[in-house]
Design an enzyme around this catalytic site. Structure first.
Site, PDB file in Angstrom:
ATOM      1  N   SER A  23     -47.813 -18.168 -40.018  1.00 54.67           N
ATOM      2  CA  SER A  23     -48.958 -17.707 -39.221  1.00 54.67           C
ATOM      3  C   SER A  23     -50.220 -17.520 -40.051  1.00 54.67           C
ATOM      4  O   SER A  23     -51.203 -16.981 -39.571  1.00 54.67           O
ATOM      5  CB  SER A  23     -48.608 -16.372 -38.552  1.00 54.67           C
ATOM      6  OG  SER A  23     -48.309 -15.415 -39.543  1.00 54.67           O
ATOM      7  N   ASN A 110     -43.551  -5.079 -40.498  1.00 56.33           N
ATOM      8  CA  ASN A 110     -43.669  -4.669 -39.090  1.00 56.33           C
ATOM      9  C   ASN A 110     -44.671  -3.532 -38.889  1.00 56.33           C
ATOM     10  O   ASN A 110     -45.414  -3.537 -37.916  1.00 56.33           O
ATOM     11  CB  ASN A 110     -42.300  -4.268 -38.525  1.00 56.33           C
ATOM     12  CG  ASN A 110     -41.323  -5.421 -38.535  1.00 56.33           C
ATOM     13  OD1 ASN A 110     -41.705  -6.548 -38.883  1.00 56.33           O
ATOM     14  ND2 ASN A 110     -40.077  -5.175 -38.180  1.00 56.33           N
ATOM     15  N   THR A 155     -77.011  -9.123  -0.042  1.00 54.69           N
ATOM     16  CA  THR A 155     -75.581  -8.913   0.150  1.00 54.69           C
ATOM     17  C   THR A 155     -75.105 -10.228   0.752  1.00 54.69           C
ATOM     18  O   THR A 155     -75.873 -10.881   1.475  1.00 54.69           O
ATOM     19  CB  THR A 155     -75.275  -7.737   1.114  1.00 54.69           C
ATOM     20  OG1 THR A 155     -75.833  -8.049   2.389  1.00 54.69           O
ATOM     21  CG2 THR A 155     -75.842  -6.414   0.621  1.00 54.69           C
ATOM     22  N   HIS A 156     -73.909 -10.641   0.423  1.00 51.50           N
ATOM     23  CA  HIS A 156     -73.392 -11.954   0.866  1.00 51.50           C
ATOM     24  C   HIS A 156     -74.320 -13.096   0.442  1.00 51.50           C
ATOM     25  O   HIS A 156     -74.388 -14.120   1.108  1.00 51.50           O
ATOM     26  CB  HIS A 156     -73.207 -12.000   2.386  1.00 51.50           C
ATOM     27  CG  HIS A 156     -72.490 -10.817   2.942  1.00 51.50           C
ATOM     28  ND1 HIS A 156     -71.130 -10.790   3.110  1.00 51.50           N
ATOM     29  CD2 HIS A 156     -72.943  -9.604   3.328  1.00 51.50           C
ATOM     30  CE1 HIS A 156     -70.776  -9.608   3.593  1.00 51.50           C
ATOM     31  NE2 HIS A 156     -71.854  -8.861   3.721  1.00 51.50           N
ATOM     32  N   SER A 277     -81.491 -32.875 -20.175  1.00 51.91           N
ATOM     33  CA  SER A 277     -80.516 -33.875 -19.753  1.00 51.91           C
ATOM     34  C   SER A 277     -80.846 -35.179 -20.455  1.00 51.91           C
ATOM     35  O   SER A 277     -82.013 -35.468 -20.735  1.00 51.91           O
ATOM     36  CB  SER A 277     -80.600 -34.042 -18.234  1.00 51.91           C
ATOM     37  OG  SER A 277     -80.242 -35.356 -17.863  1.00 51.91           O
ATOM     38  N   LYS A 283     -85.275 -31.909 -16.629  1.00 55.43           N
ATOM     39  CA  LYS A 283     -84.299 -30.817 -16.610  1.00 55.43           C
ATOM     40  C   LYS A 283     -84.526 -29.725 -17.644  1.00 55.43           C
ATOM     41  O   LYS A 283     -84.905 -29.987 -18.780  1.00 55.43           O
ATOM     42  CB  LYS A 283     -82.894 -31.398 -16.836  1.00 55.43           C
ATOM     43  CG  LYS A 283     -82.412 -32.223 -15.683  1.00 55.43           C
ATOM     44  CD  LYS A 283     -82.089 -31.359 -14.501  1.00 55.43           C
ATOM     45  CE  LYS A 283     -80.618 -31.424 -14.227  1.00 55.43           C
ATOM     46  NZ  LYS A 283     -80.265 -30.445 -13.217  1.00 55.43           N
ATOM     47  N   ASN A 285     -81.831 -26.951 -18.233  1.00 57.62           N
ATOM     48  CA  ASN A 285     -80.548 -26.440 -17.741  1.00 57.62           C
ATOM     49  C   ASN A 285     -80.126 -25.146 -18.449  1.00 57.62           C
ATOM     50  O   ASN A 285     -80.285 -25.026 -19.660  1.00 57.62           O
ATOM     51  CB  ASN A 285     -79.448 -27.491 -17.938  1.00 57.62           C
ATOM     52  CG  ASN A 285     -79.647 -28.693 -17.027  1.00 57.62           C
ATOM     53  OD1 ASN A 285     -80.209 -28.566 -15.939  1.00 57.62           O
ATOM     54  ND2 ASN A 285     -79.206 -29.851 -17.486  1.00 57.62           N
ATOM     55  N   GLU A 290     -74.180 -20.799 -18.636  1.00 59.55           N
ATOM     56  CA  GLU A 290     -73.020 -21.438 -17.995  1.00 59.55           C
ATOM     57  C   GLU A 290     -71.806 -21.334 -18.916  1.00 59.55           C
ATOM     58  O   GLU A 290     -70.679 -21.088 -18.472  1.00 59.55           O
ATOM     59  CB  GLU A 290     -73.312 -22.914 -17.709  1.00 59.55           C
ATOM     60  CG  GLU A 290     -74.334 -23.117 -16.597  1.00 59.55           C
ATOM     61  CD  GLU A 290     -74.833 -24.551 -16.542  1.00 59.55           C
ATOM     62  OE1 GLU A 290     -74.006 -25.474 -16.439  1.00 59.55           O
ATOM     63  OE2 GLU A 290     -76.055 -24.755 -16.639  1.00 59.55           O
ATOM     64  N   TYR A 317     -39.445  -4.458 -33.008  1.00 60.97           N
ATOM     65  CA  TYR A 317     -40.246  -5.628 -33.376  1.00 60.97           C
ATOM     66  C   TYR A 317     -39.525  -6.920 -32.991  1.00 60.97           C
ATOM     67  O   TYR A 317     -38.322  -7.058 -33.173  1.00 60.97           O
ATOM     68  CB  TYR A 317     -40.549  -5.645 -34.891  1.00 60.97           C
ATOM     69  CG  TYR A 317     -41.367  -6.864 -35.279  1.00 60.97           C
ATOM     70  CD1 TYR A 317     -42.758  -6.838 -35.183  1.00 60.97           C
ATOM     71  CD2 TYR A 317     -40.764  -8.048 -35.683  1.00 60.97           C
ATOM     72  CE1 TYR A 317     -43.517  -7.957 -35.486  1.00 60.97           C
ATOM     73  CE2 TYR A 317     -41.517  -9.171 -35.992  1.00 60.97           C
ATOM     74  CZ  TYR A 317     -42.893  -9.114 -35.891  1.00 60.97           C
ATOM     75  OH  TYR A 317     -43.642 -10.234 -36.181  1.00 60.97           O
ATOM     76  N   GLN A 322     -46.015 -12.004 -33.179  1.00 61.71           N
ATOM     77  CA  GLN A 322     -46.919 -12.718 -34.074  1.00 61.71           C
ATOM     78  C   GLN A 322     -48.004 -13.482 -33.301  1.00 61.71           C
ATOM     79  O   GLN A 322     -49.088 -13.711 -33.814  1.00 61.71           O
ATOM     80  CB  GLN A 322     -46.095 -13.700 -34.920  1.00 61.71           C
ATOM     81  CG  GLN A 322     -46.902 -14.505 -35.910  1.00 61.71           C
ATOM     82  CD  GLN A 322     -45.994 -15.182 -36.901  1.00 61.71           C
ATOM     83  OE1 GLN A 322     -45.365 -14.531 -37.731  1.00 61.71           O
ATOM     84  NE2 GLN A 322     -45.885 -16.491 -36.824  1.00 61.71           N
ATOM     85  N   LYS A 325     -52.103 -12.248 -32.181  1.00 59.35           N
ATOM     86  CA  LYS A 325     -53.379 -12.313 -32.887  1.00 59.35           C
ATOM     87  C   LYS A 325     -54.310 -13.402 -32.387  1.00 59.35           C
ATOM     88  O   LYS A 325     -55.522 -13.235 -32.358  1.00 59.35           O
ATOM     89  CB  LYS A 325     -53.135 -12.444 -34.387  1.00 59.35           C
ATOM     90  CG  LYS A 325     -52.760 -11.108 -35.007  1.00 59.35           C
ATOM     91  CD  LYS A 325     -52.188 -11.236 -36.379  1.00 59.35           C
ATOM     92  CE  LYS A 325     -50.751 -11.650 -36.412  1.00 59.35           C
ATOM     93  NZ  LYS A 325     -49.813 -10.779 -35.638  1.00 59.35           N
TER      94      LYS A 325
HETATM   95  N1  ARG Z   1     -46.425 -12.165 -39.284  1.00 59.49           N
HETATM   96  C1  ARG Z   1     -45.752 -11.215 -38.480  1.00 59.49           C
HETATM   97  C2  ARG Z   1     -46.573 -10.800 -37.283  1.00 59.49           C
HETATM   98  O1  ARG Z   1     -47.685 -11.159 -37.210  1.00 59.49           O
HETATM   99  C3  ARG Z   1     -45.415  -9.993 -39.270  1.00 59.49           C
HETATM  100  C4  ARG Z   1     -44.164 -10.231 -40.012  1.00 59.49           C
HETATM  101  C5  ARG Z   1     -43.001  -9.552 -39.501  1.00 59.49           C
HETATM  102  N2  ARG Z   1     -41.978 -10.524 -39.597  1.00 59.49           N
HETATM  103  C6  ARG Z   1     -40.684 -10.228 -39.529  1.00 59.49           C
HETATM  104  N3  ARG Z   1     -39.892 -11.227 -39.650  1.00 59.49           N
HETATM  105  N4  ARG Z   1     -40.238  -9.022 -39.350  1.00 59.49           N
HETATM  106  O2  ARG Z   1     -46.124 -10.102 -36.398  1.00 59.49           O
END
Ligand code: ARG
Length: 458
Positions: A23, A110, A155-156, A277, A283, A285, A290, A317, A322, A325
């Site tokens: 990751s 974790n 309104t509307h 455009s 134009k 725009n 948008e 966990y 993972q 993110k």
């Molecule tokens: N990269 C993991 C995450 O973003 C954290 C690692 C925990 N991995 C594990 N095998 N316990 O959640």
């Protein structure tokens, strides 16, 4: 290969599995936060005599070197770095040898990843709050400049009633205030340190969780190790709040897009936020707005993504986490930028007040004022409503504004000179002046609202 977890497993991860599980590309965004957390962790280990002062000093000075490399953009990630935590520990042992391995005493990735995410959000939330405040101040300035001008409120998407232009802009400000409040509130849940929960059960080492929390600027410490490594609802909450903000910005964008259309002609958007455009030379725009509307869909998709990620997860966990993110970063990046884009567009937009006032002549937007006038004279409101509908019907058939209707025509429907005079002298400025109720578009009320917001936003 020697992974952090090599041991029972020989580390012979299949190439495809490796590609699938790594990751780093996403979580390297958290690099500096990860190191800052590690420094505090090591300081705590020394304070608690879990590792020696000498080892602590060695590790911390290497971590500071790593932080410097990250900040300068010269930290070299390696192909076998699974995630940001692994990359930092690998580099640490490169610099100081096996002593580097002591850093992972009494912690787990974790709790570490929850820390990284929380500290990232603790940094992002004040930024978005200040971007919202900037946008509110910008709107307020424009509301003040345009004080006294009227526009048709809809309104509307149909002409409804005359309002002050400033009243419409202050609607945006009060909507955005809820976003700021929500974000301040979410910060309370983010502001709980997870450090010390380790993998899920805590540790037999005599750690000081209060110490690391305080050192890293958290106001509270977790109370249950299982909950805190399983919890991502602080992200769900922040993303939902950001989603609401994006929906708000998107609605504002939609209005500006409509108003910029020559069929409305209420605004002329700044040239540096519009595009032309390739084929139609005339134009101008509103592409940036948008895109703001479009990016709101991306944010809503991400929110749906993270909710779906969480809904079936057993405690504690799970590696699914993972994936959180990518949603978090995308939503934060889009939202922060969108608030700034909107602020800059509002700052530079040319509001065409004479056109707004002219538009008040269409759609019989004073009709409700007449009905209220009749009701004040004792006619039940329902009946007043019927009378005015009839008058509007005739005016509309003749293609005339109400004030241009022949007195005799009006008198046939309502035989009262006061009412006839009221209709003949209709004026949107009088209409807004007459509004008295709390939170309405009344001239004096809006004036004091402007002052109120100036105080709140100063
Ligand atoms: N990269 C993991 C995450 O973003 C954290 C690692 C925990 N991995 C594990 N095998 N316990 O959640």
């Amino acid at each position: 290969m020697n992974y952090l977890w090599t041991g029972r497993l020989k580390g012979n991860l299949h190439e495809i599995a490796k590609k699938y599980t790594f990751s780093l590309e996403i979580d390297k965004n958290l690099a500096s936060f990860d190191v800052v957390g590690s420094i505090a962790h090591v300081e705590m280990l020394v304070k608690q005599k879990i590792i020696s002062k000498k080892d602590g000093t060695t590790i911390i000075s290497a971590l500071k070197k790593i932080l410097d490399e990250i900040n300068k953009g010269i930290f070299k990630f390696k192909e076998d770095d699974e995630d940001i935590h692994t990359a930092v520990e690998r580099r640490l042992t490169e610099i100081i040898g096996t002593t580097g391995g002591k850093i992972h005493t009494a912690r787990s990735r974790n709790d570490q990843i929850v820390f990284d995410e929380k500290i990232y959000l603790k940094y992002i939330l004040p930024e978005i709050k200040s971007n919202i405040a900037l946008l509110q101040k910008t709107i307020l300035k424009r509301a003040e400049e345009g004080f006294g001008f009227c526009m048709p409120e809809m309104t509307h998407l149909q002409p409804a009633q005359p309002v002050l232009f400033s009243h419409h802009l202050i609607a945006y400000i009060s909507m955005l205030e809820r976003d700021r409040e929500r974000i301040s509130d979410a910060l309370k849940r983010v502001d709980i340190s997870p450090l010390g929960a380790c993998a899920c059960a805590g540790t037999s080492f005599n750690i000081d969780t209060e110490y690391t929390a305080k050192k890293l600027g958290f106001s509270r410490v977790f109370s249950n190790s299982i909950d805190v490594v399983s919890d991502r609802d602080f992200i769900l909450e922040v993303l939902a709040d950001f989603g609401i903000l994006m929906v708000h910005l998107s609605r504002m964008a939609e209005e500006l897009i409509l108003w910029h259309s020559p069929f409305f002609g209420f605004v002329d958007l700044p040239e540096d936020f519009c595009t032309g455009s390739s084929i139609m030379p005339q134009k101008k725009n509103p592409d940036v707005l948008e895109l703001l509307r479009g990016k709101t869909s991306v944010v809503i998709g991400d929110i749906s993504g993270i909710f779906t990620l969480m809904k079936g997860l057993p405690f504690s966990y799970n590696r699914d986490l993972q994936e959180d993110k990518r949603f978090m970063f995308e939503v934060c990046e889009i939202t922060i930028l969108s608030a700034l884009v909107m602020a800059e567009i509002i700052r530079k937009t040319h509001f065409k007040f004479s056109r707004m006032e002219e538009a008040c002549n269409y759609g019989y937007i004073e009709a409700t004022d007449i009905a209220e006038f009749l009701a004040k004279k004792g006619i039940p409101f329902r009946q007043a409503h019927h009378i005015v509908s009839e008058i509007v019907g005739i005016a509309s058939e003749k293609g005339l504004p109400l004030s241009k209707l022949d007195k005799r025509v009006i008198k046939e429907i309502v035989c009262d000179d006061d009412v006839v005079n009221f209709i003949k002298n209709l004026d949107v400025h009088k209409s807004v002046k007459n509004k008295k109720s709390q939170g309405s578009t009344g001239l004096e009320l809006v004036k004091s609202e402007i002052e109120k917001w100036k105080n709140i936003l100063k």
